[in-house]
Scaffold this motif. Structure first.
Motif, short mmCIF file in Angstrom:
data_model
loop_
_atom_site.label_atom_id
_atom_site.label_comp_id
_atom_site.label_asym_id
_atom_site.label_seq_id
_atom_site.Cartn_x
_atom_site.Cartn_y
_atom_site.Cartn_z
N ASP A 36 0.82 -1.15 -0.11
CA ASP A 36 -0.13 -0.03 -0.13
C ASP A 36 0.89 1.33 0.07
OD1 ASP A 36 -1.76 2.00 0.53
OD2 ASP A 36 -2.85 1.00 1.92
N ALA A 37 1.14 1.91 -1.11
CA ALA A 37 1.99 3.03 -1.22
C ALA A 37 1.62 4.31 -0.46
CB ALA A 37 2.21 3.53 -2.69
N ASP A 38 0.17 4.41 -0.28
CA ASP A 38 -0.31 5.50 0.28
C ASP A 38 0.01 5.38 1.78
OD1 ASP A 38 -1.32 6.69 -2.13
OD2 ASP A 38 -3.41 5.90 -1.74
N LEU A 39 -0.36 4.21 2.38
CA LEU A 39 -0.16 3.83 3.58
C LEU A 39 1.41 4.06 4.02
CD1 LEU A 39 -1.45 2.36 6.18
CD2 LEU A 39 0.05 0.39 5.59
N GLN A 40 2.57 3.90 3.06
CA GLN A 40 3.91 4.28 3.38
C GLN A 40 4.20 5.64 3.33
OE1 GLN A 40 6.42 1.68 0.92
NE2 GLN A 40 4.89 0.27 0.56
N LEU A 41 3.45 6.30 2.43
CA LEU A 41 3.45 7.74 2.20
C LEU A 41 2.78 8.53 3.67
CD1 LEU A 41 4.35 10.20 0.47
CD2 LEU A 41 2.12 9.96 -0.49
N SER A 42 2.15 7.84 4.17
CA SER A 42 1.47 8.62 5.41
C SER A 42 2.21 8.51 6.70
CB SER A 42 0.03 8.10 5.74
OG SER A 42 -0.11 6.58 6.00
N ALA A 43 3.22 7.39 6.80
CA ALA A 43 4.00 7.13 7.79
C ALA A 43 5.26 7.99 7.61
CB ALA A 43 4.19 5.68 7.82
N PRO A 50 6.52 10.95 7.48
CA PRO A 50 6.68 11.96 8.38
C PRO A 50 7.39 11.46 9.82
CG PRO A 50 4.67 12.74 7.67
CD PRO A 50 4.90 11.26 7.10
N TRP A 51 7.21 10.26 10.07
CA TRP A 51 7.71 9.51 11.25
C TRP A 51 8.84 8.64 11.04
CZ3 TRP A 51 2.68 10.41 10.58
CH2 TRP A 51 1.93 10.93 11.77
N ALA A 52 9.64 8.92 9.97
CA ALA A 52 10.73 8.20 9.23
C ALA A 52 11.81 8.28 10.11
CB ALA A 52 11.06 8.37 8.03
N ASP A 53 12.15 9.49 11.15
CA ASP A 53 13.26 9.58 11.92
C ASP A 53 13.13 8.66 13.05
OD1 ASP A 53 11.03 11.14 12.81
OD2 ASP A 53 12.31 12.42 13.89
N ARG A 54 11.85 8.04 13.16
CA ARG A 54 11.56 7.40 14.19
C ARG A 54 11.10 5.90 14.12
NH1 ARG A 54 7.84 11.81 16.14
NH2 ARG A 54 8.80 12.86 14.36
N ILE A 55 10.87 5.40 13.06
CA ILE A 55 10.16 4.29 12.65
C ILE A 55 11.01 3.81 11.20
CG2 ILE A 55 8.20 4.37 13.79
CD1 ILE A 55 6.80 4.53 11.08
N ASP A 56 11.31 2.46 10.96
CA ASP A 56 11.57 1.97 9.72
C ASP A 56 10.19 1.63 8.95
OD1 ASP A 56 14.34 2.47 10.13
OD2 ASP A 56 14.23 0.59 11.11
N THR A 114 -2.21 6.94 11.68
CA THR A 114 -1.86 8.10 12.24
C THR A 114 -1.98 8.13 13.62
OG1 THR A 114 -3.89 9.20 11.36
CG2 THR A 114 -1.66 9.53 9.93
N ASP A 115 -3.46 7.69 14.05
CA ASP A 115 -3.78 7.83 15.64
C ASP A 115 -2.55 6.82 16.45
OD1 ASP A 115 -5.66 9.04 15.06
OD2 ASP A 115 -7.43 7.67 15.22
N GLY A 116 -2.07 5.59 15.99
CA GLY A 116 -1.05 4.73 16.35
C GLY A 116 0.25 5.39 16.45
N LEU A 117 0.54 6.14 15.26
CA LEU A 117 1.69 6.78 15.21
C LEU A 117 1.79 7.82 16.14
CD1 LEU A 117 2.37 7.06 11.43
CD2 LEU A 117 3.90 5.61 13.04
N ASN A 118 0.90 8.62 16.26
CA ASN A 118 0.91 9.95 17.22
C ASN A 118 0.90 9.28 18.76
OD1 ASN A 118 0.58 12.31 15.75
ND2 ASN A 118 -1.12 11.62 14.84
N ARG A 119 0.09 8.28 18.89
CA ARG A 119 0.04 7.73 20.27
C ARG A 119 1.38 7.46 20.83
NH1 ARG A 119 -4.69 3.84 23.06
NH2 ARG A 119 -3.20 3.61 25.04
N TRP A 120 2.20 6.51 19.97
CA TRP A 120 3.42 5.68 20.55
C TRP A 120 4.49 6.37 19.85
CZ3 TRP A 120 2.56 2.96 24.47
CH2 TRP A 120 1.34 2.33 24.89
N PHE A 121 4.51 7.15 19.08
CA PHE A 121 5.77 7.97 18.49
C PHE A 121 5.92 9.33 18.32
CE2 PHE A 121 5.71 3.43 16.91
CZ PHE A 121 6.98 3.12 17.29
#
Length: 488
Positions: free
Chosen positions: A422-429, A431-437, A477-484
């Motif tokens: 899912d390219a759109d899913l990867q794109l939405s993540a 902005p957190w690439a400094d914290r997640i792979d 994005t809810d999961g990313l904001n909550r944990w990262f």
């Protein structure tokens, strides 16, 4: 400040925590009162979940050949861990000294500094920094840090100096533990209930046996020094009729069944990990493992707090997640102590308990509890079955070839695993690439069954627990904001 974080204690939990902090980009100093490792090994292995955690950091090959077995026990009653799919008790026969060597080498490789011969004698937390006073080989020294973590065991100095509440029950018995050479003992590996108590013996290596002696009716004693081998040999002879007085004790120790847990794992800028936070009867070999799990849970969160990207409440989630895990540990070790160490009056309960353990559901429940494989956290809303659970070890195939859910966690970072391309899913993540792979791959062996069946994506925390999953896991994005934290 002298260091962002000071860790007190260079045992398994302290070394694990320090290495995790370094993976998170935080400077850390470890203070250890012993000038050299003691050479004593109370622990002789680790549970299946802790084995997975070591594997998630690429450490298992450093242990050499590892023996695993589905056989274990609960309170001295045999328990088959294979009732859990693909499960086992864990690694057996690995002395704690070896575990500390591996963890020490790992910590050194990521830049951890361990200062030996430093005994903490005072601390002061003013909310902005913690000052730690220690007796060192060169005299009294004071260091300052943003956070102080006590990984200094059941008699924790940090816990006492910081004033943590530590309710519970005192020991009612004293047990002896010794490694003995030259006795030619027969194996009593699960432990043998005998009139008057319990004895255990197991070969460690050629000519050396580990023995445990529990004699009922012997109240715990306040000791400034370890018991003598004559005390251990006398108790062994009273219980078994056999003399081991001619053996040579490599080391001797004593322990009891005291059961205590701090009310909060954090007090201001001071936190506790492992046996500093909870003490219990060492039934089922869980102590070292739960301590390492505490450290893995705290490490990435404390690093995020120091680095400034932690979302609100992330550091407090350490207590929220690990205090219940510690309480569950205390409950199951107390239950095992009653089954294992009580007298003839407990036999009816043991027989009923043994019958119940024949039911697969009961076996799975107890095996999951002791191994740590069934532990789950409340990570957010959603109905996906993997939410809050450990990420299942599975082989994957990506652009760079074969990998796996375990290998993806070697760097100690969060991971978004896109299983559906899912390219759109990867794109939405992004902005957190400094914290997640962000990894796109597929299962190496596609199947309609198994823990990844129907799953199209997973967000995995650095400690290996699933923070978000698709479908039915809510918004990514809810999961990313909550944990990262907030997007960069």
């Amino acid at each position: 400040m002298d260091s962002s974080v000071i860790v007190v204690g260079a045992g398994p939990s302290g070394l694990t925590l320090a290495a995790e902090l370094r993976l998170g980009g935080v400077d850390v100093v470890v203070l250890e009162r012993l000038e050299e490792p003691s050479g004593e090994s109370r622990g002789l292995g680790f549970t299946a979940r802790t084995m997975e955690l070591f594997d998630q950091r690429g450490l298992l090959p450093m242990f050499g050949d590892i023996t695993i077995s589905p056989a274990g026990h609960f309170g001295g009653i045999p328990l088959d861990y294979s009732v859990l799919p693909g499960a086992h008790f864990g690694a057996r026969g690995i002395p704690q000294t070896r575990t500390e060597q591996v963890l020490g080498a790992w910590a050194a490789s990521v830049g951890v500094e361990v200062r030996r011969g430093w005994t903490v004698v005072g601390l002061a937390d003013d909310g902005a920094r913690v000052e730690v006073t220690a007796q060192t080989p060169d005299g009294i020294r004071t260091l300052s840090c943003r956070y102080l973590v006590g990984c200094d065991g059941g008699h924790s100095t940090v816990r006492r100096l910081a004033g943590f509440d530590f309710p519970g029950t005192d020991a009612t018995i004293e047990m002896f533990l010794a490694d003995v050479a030259g006795c030619d003992l027969r194996a009593r590996q699960i432990g043998e209930r005998v009139p008057g108590g319990m004895v255990m013996s197991a070969p460690l290596r050629e000519g050396v046996d580990r023995i445990i002696v529990c004699e009922r009716g012997t109240p715990p004693r306040r000791r400034a020094e370890p018991p003598t081998f004559d005390e251990v040999a006398d108790a062994w002879q009273r219980l078994t009729g056999d003399s081991i007085h001619g053996g040579d004790a490599l080391w001797v120790s004593s322990f009891g069944d005291a059961t205590r847990q701090v009310t909060h794992y954090r007090k201001g800028s001071v936190l506790l990990v492992g046996d500093a936070a909870h003490t219990h009867l060492p039934a089922g070999g869980q102590g070292l493992s739960v301590s390492v799990q505490d450290a893995m849970n705290l490490g990435w969160k404390l690093a995020a707090q120091v680095r400034g990207w932690a979302p609100e409440g992330l550091l407090d989630s350490y207590h929220a997640e690990r205090h219940p895990a510690g309480a569950r540990l205390l409950t199951n070790t107390q239950a095992q102590g009653l089954l294992y160490l009580s007298g003839a009056e407990i036999e009816p309960l043991r027989r009923v308990f043994a019958e119940l353990m024949e039911f697969p559901e009961v076996g799975r429940h107890l095996a999951g509890m002791v191994s740590g494989l069934d532990l789950g956290y409340q990570v957010g809303d959603g109905g996906h079955p993997l939410l809050g659970r450990r990420v299942p070890p599975r082989e994957l195939v990506g652009p760079r070839g074969r990998t796996g859910t375990v290998e993806l966690l070697h760097a100690g970072r969060g991971v978004l695993i896109d299983l559906g391309g899912d390219a759109d899913l990867q794109l939405s993540a992004k902005p957190w690439a400094d914290r997640i792979d962000i990894i796109s791959c597929v299962p190496a062996e596609p199947s309609d069954e198994g823990p990844l069946a129907g799953t199209t994506a997973l967000l995995v925390r650095p400690d290996g627990y699933v923070a978000w999953a698709a479908p039915d896991g809510g918004a990514l994005t809810d999961g990313l904001n909550r944990w990262f934290g907030a997007a960069a």
